[in-house]
Motif scaffolding. Structure first.
Motif, PDB file in Angstrom:
ATOM      1  N   ASN A   4     -12.515   6.647  -6.074  1.00  0.00           N
ATOM      2  CA  ASN A   4     -13.508   5.462  -4.989  1.00  0.00           C
ATOM      3  C   ASN A   4     -14.639   6.587  -4.608  1.00  0.00           C
ATOM      4  O   ASN A   4     -15.055   7.412  -4.616  1.00  0.00           O
ATOM      5  N   ARG A   5     -15.910   5.191  -4.673  1.00  0.00           N
ATOM      6  CA  ARG A   5     -17.140   5.743  -4.039  1.00  0.00           C
ATOM      7  C   ARG A   5     -16.690   6.384  -1.960  1.00  0.00           C
ATOM      8  O   ARG A   5     -16.071   5.918  -1.572  1.00  0.00           O
ATOM      9  N   PRO A   6     -17.427   7.061  -2.257  1.00  0.00           N
ATOM     10  CA  PRO A   6     -17.478   8.132  -0.383  1.00  0.00           C
ATOM     11  C   PRO A   6     -16.913   7.155   0.286  1.00  0.00           C
ATOM     12  O   PRO A   6     -16.196   7.069   1.759  1.00  0.00           O
ATOM     13  N   GLN A   7     -18.350   6.059   0.361  1.00  0.00           N
ATOM     14  CA  GLN A   7     -18.202   4.729   1.709  1.00  0.00           C
ATOM     15  C   GLN A   7     -16.603   4.132   1.805  1.00  0.00           C
ATOM     16  O   GLN A   7     -16.029   4.306   1.985  1.00  0.00           O
ATOM     17  N   ILE A  51     -13.964   4.799   0.614  1.00  0.00           N
ATOM     18  CA  ILE A  51     -13.157   5.610   1.243  1.00  0.00           C
ATOM     19  C   ILE A  51     -13.297   5.986   2.189  1.00  0.00           C
ATOM     20  O   ILE A  51     -11.622   5.999   3.397  1.00  0.00           O
ATOM     21  N   ILE A  52     -14.101   6.248   3.016  1.00  0.00           N
ATOM     22  CA  ILE A  52     -14.170   5.916   4.570  1.00  0.00           C
ATOM     23  C   ILE A  52     -13.787   4.885   5.208  1.00  0.00           C
ATOM     24  O   ILE A  52     -13.656   4.530   6.010  1.00  0.00           O
ATOM     25  N   ASN A  53     -14.495   3.650   4.438  1.00  0.00           N
ATOM     26  CA  ASN A  53     -13.652   2.086   4.953  1.00  0.00           C
ATOM     27  C   ASN A  53     -11.740   1.709   4.668  1.00  0.00           C
ATOM     28  O   ASN A  53     -11.730   1.344   5.714  1.00  0.00           O
ATOM     29  N   GLU A  54     -11.420   2.405   3.745  1.00  0.00           N
ATOM     30  CA  GLU A  54      -9.870   2.284   4.290  1.00  0.00           C
ATOM     31  C   GLU A  54      -9.799   2.986   5.409  1.00  0.00           C
ATOM     32  O   GLU A  54      -8.523   2.437   5.911  1.00  0.00           O
ATOM     33  N   GLN A  55     -10.038   4.786   5.736  1.00  0.00           N
ATOM     34  CA  GLN A  55      -9.253   5.579   5.822  1.00  0.00           C
ATOM     35  C   GLN A  55      -9.643   5.235   6.904  1.00  0.00           C
ATOM     36  O   GLN A  55      -8.830   5.339   8.540  1.00  0.00           O
ATOM     37  N   VAL A  56     -10.718   4.855   7.259  1.00  0.00           N
ATOM     38  CA  VAL A  56     -10.719   5.085   9.051  1.00  0.00           C
ATOM     39  C   VAL A  56     -11.310   3.077   9.539  1.00  0.00           C
ATOM     40  O   VAL A  56     -10.833   2.791  10.553  1.00  0.00           O
ATOM     41  N   VAL A  57     -12.623   2.845   9.256  1.00  0.00           N
ATOM     42  CA  VAL A  57     -13.197   1.801   9.497  1.00  0.00           C
ATOM     43  C   VAL A  57     -12.275   0.963   9.367  1.00  0.00           C
ATOM     44  O   VAL A  57     -12.091  -1.209  10.847  1.00  0.00           O
ATOM     45  N   VAL A  93     -23.070  -0.555  -2.300  1.00  0.00           N
ATOM     46  CA  VAL A  93     -22.456  -1.848  -1.711  1.00  0.00           C
ATOM     47  C   VAL A  93     -24.012  -1.847  -0.878  1.00  0.00           C
ATOM     48  O   VAL A  93     -24.364  -3.578  -1.050  1.00  0.00           O
ATOM     49  N   GLU A  94     -24.299  -1.952  -0.500  1.00  0.00           N
ATOM     50  CA  GLU A  94     -25.345  -2.320   1.429  1.00  0.00           C
ATOM     51  C   GLU A  94     -26.439  -0.824   0.987  1.00  0.00           C
ATOM     52  O   GLU A  94     -26.215   0.621   0.242  1.00  0.00           O
ATOM     53  N   ASP A  95     -27.613  -1.316   1.921  1.00  0.00           N
ATOM     54  CA  ASP A  95     -28.181  -0.102   2.411  1.00  0.00           C
ATOM     55  C   ASP A  95     -27.589   1.152   2.890  1.00  0.00           C
ATOM     56  O   ASP A  95     -28.751   1.907   2.506  1.00  0.00           O
ATOM     57  N   SER A  96     -27.248   1.653   3.674  1.00  0.00           N
ATOM     58  CA  SER A  96     -26.252   2.142   4.085  1.00  0.00           C
ATOM     59  C   SER A  96     -25.205   2.304   4.323  1.00  0.00           C
ATOM     60  O   SER A  96     -24.510   1.157   4.592  1.00  0.00           O
ATOM     61  N   GLY A  97     -24.293   3.566   4.673  1.00  0.00           N
ATOM     62  CA  GLY A  97     -22.909   3.753   5.289  1.00  0.00           C
ATOM     63  C   GLY A  97     -22.773   2.598   5.902  1.00  0.00           C
ATOM     64  O   GLY A  97     -21.501   1.691   6.953  1.00  0.00           O
ATOM     65  N   THR A  98     -23.775   2.779   7.406  1.00  0.00           N
ATOM     66  CA  THR A  98     -23.814   2.420   8.954  1.00  0.00           C
ATOM     67  C   THR A  98     -24.033   0.696   8.418  1.00  0.00           C
ATOM     68  O   THR A  98     -22.790   0.009   9.287  1.00  0.00           O
ATOM     69  N   VAL A  99     -24.566   0.510   7.933  1.00  0.00           N
ATOM     70  CA  VAL A  99     -25.129  -1.278   7.865  1.00  0.00           C
ATOM     71  C   VAL A  99     -23.514  -2.003   6.590  1.00  0.00           C
ATOM     72  O   VAL A  99     -23.339  -2.684   7.348  1.00  0.00           O
ATOM     73  N   GLU A 100     -23.294  -1.270   5.894  1.00  0.00           N
ATOM     74  CA  GLU A 100     -21.431  -1.838   5.380  1.00  0.00           C
ATOM     75  C   GLU A 100     -20.564  -1.555   6.574  1.00  0.00           C
ATOM     76  O   GLU A 100     -19.467  -2.864   6.734  1.00  0.00           O
ATOM     77  N   GLU A 101     -20.611  -1.135   7.199  1.00  0.00           N
ATOM     78  CA  GLU A 101     -20.168  -0.790   8.328  1.00  0.00           C
ATOM     79  C   GLU A 101     -20.286  -1.966   9.055  1.00  0.00           C
ATOM     80  O   GLU A 101     -18.972  -2.864   9.531  1.00  0.00           O
ATOM     81  N   ILE A 102     -21.244  -1.937   9.388  1.00  0.00           N
ATOM     82  CA  ILE A 102     -21.632  -3.043  10.220  1.00  0.00           C
ATOM     83  C   ILE A 102     -20.923  -5.003  10.041  1.00  0.00           C
ATOM     84  O   ILE A 102     -20.451  -5.729  10.460  1.00  0.00           O
ATOM     85  N   LYS A 103     -21.778  -4.803   8.922  1.00  0.00           N
ATOM     86  CA  LYS A 103     -21.937  -6.209   8.141  1.00  0.00           C
ATOM     87  C   LYS A 103     -19.793  -6.530   8.494  1.00  0.00           C
ATOM     88  O   LYS A 103     -19.940  -7.353   7.822  1.00  0.00           O
TER      89      LYS A 103
END
Length: 268
Positions: free
Chosen positions: A59-62, A64-70, A90-100
């Motif tokens: 999977n793309r890095p973010q 993986i973080i979404n599934e394991q952490v977020v 998917v988004e402009d940054s990993g932080t943005v993706e997490e917030i959304k």
């Protein structure tokens, strides 16, 4: 002694230019736990991708973080300065993706933006523009504040955690009334110049007085702030003189002064 508590996973989200803020947010959560976990039955556990994720394939890095952490977290606390971060595909940054993702799930989101000075030569104009556009796109969502120093960030975060955790439960959402209360708490703190006494609408005052080598008391009309003072670790005591007042450790002087909008100076 042992006590039962519900653990809430708090995701700390940010781009790479605010490492001190990430540490300060984690420290604030630990400090909140030390003061309030036993009385509230709630523990706020800091979660960061660097300590809670592991290498994985497929999977793309973010992603993986979404599934394991977020997706296992209950609340997000984020900090920004001059950068938004790197695109994820998917988004402009990993932080943005997490917030959304958190906003879509209607989970608590608390964002803090630094207005600390920065050398012009170190500013990435593209990143700064993306950050400003992102701020505008979510202007009326979640709790959002500015801060000028790490200490101010911790003070505001402490106050907002006190408000948000009153109603937080498993699967909780942040209601519009909670957001309004958090924003109003900041406005009230900044509305009047810092004084040694705080006057309320009825003309009553609250003041800070030295009490012992390790503690101080708050005297005056504090009825409207009873819950906030209790959340900060205050104890309602009968003083040596026979009157009643809120008693605090001197370690809480700055936080109590901020709440009361007074100077952190103790009268004799």
């Amino acid at each position: 002694m042992p006590y039962s508590a519900t653990v809430f996973n708090i995701l700390i989200a940010s781009p790479s230019d605010v490492p001190d803020e990430r540490q300060a947010i984690a420290e604030s959560l630990h400090e909140w736990n030390a003061l309030h976990s036993e009385s509230t039955g709630k523990v706020l556990l800091p979660v960061m991708w660097e300590s809670h994720s592991a290498p994985s394939m497929g999977n793309r890095p973010q992603g993986i973080i979404n599934e394991q952490v977020v997706k296992s977290c209950d609340m997000l606390i984020g900090a920004f300065w001059t950068r938004l971060g790197s695109p994820t595909g998917v988004e402009d940054s990993g932080t943005v993706e997490e917030i959304k993702w958190f906003l879509k799930q209607k989970k608590p989101v608390m964002l803090y933006y630094s207005d600390a000075p920065v050398q012009p030569s170190k500013i990435d104009k593209t990143q700064l523009d993306k950050l400003e556009n992102f701020k505008k796109s979510i202007r009326n969502q979640g709790i959002q504040e500015e801060y000028s120093s790490i200490e101010q960030l911790k003070t505001k975060l402490s106050r907002h955690l006190t408000i948000v955790t009153r109603g937080i439960s498993v699967g909780t959402v942040v209601t519009a009334s909670v957001v309004r209360e958090a924003k109003e708490s900041t406005k009230l703190a900044a509305a009047s110049p810092l004084k040694t006494e705080r006057s309320n609408a009825s003309g009553a005052t609250a003041s800070l007085e030295d009490y012992t080598d390790k503690s101080f008391v708050v005297r005056g009309d504090t009825k409207l702030l009873k819950e906030e003072l209790k959340e900060l670790g205050g104890k309602w005591i009968k003083t040596r003189e026979g009157s009643y007042a809120w008693n605090f450790s001197k370690k809480k002087l700055e936080a109590v002064a901020e709440l009361l909008s007074v100077q952190p100076i103790l009268a004799d």
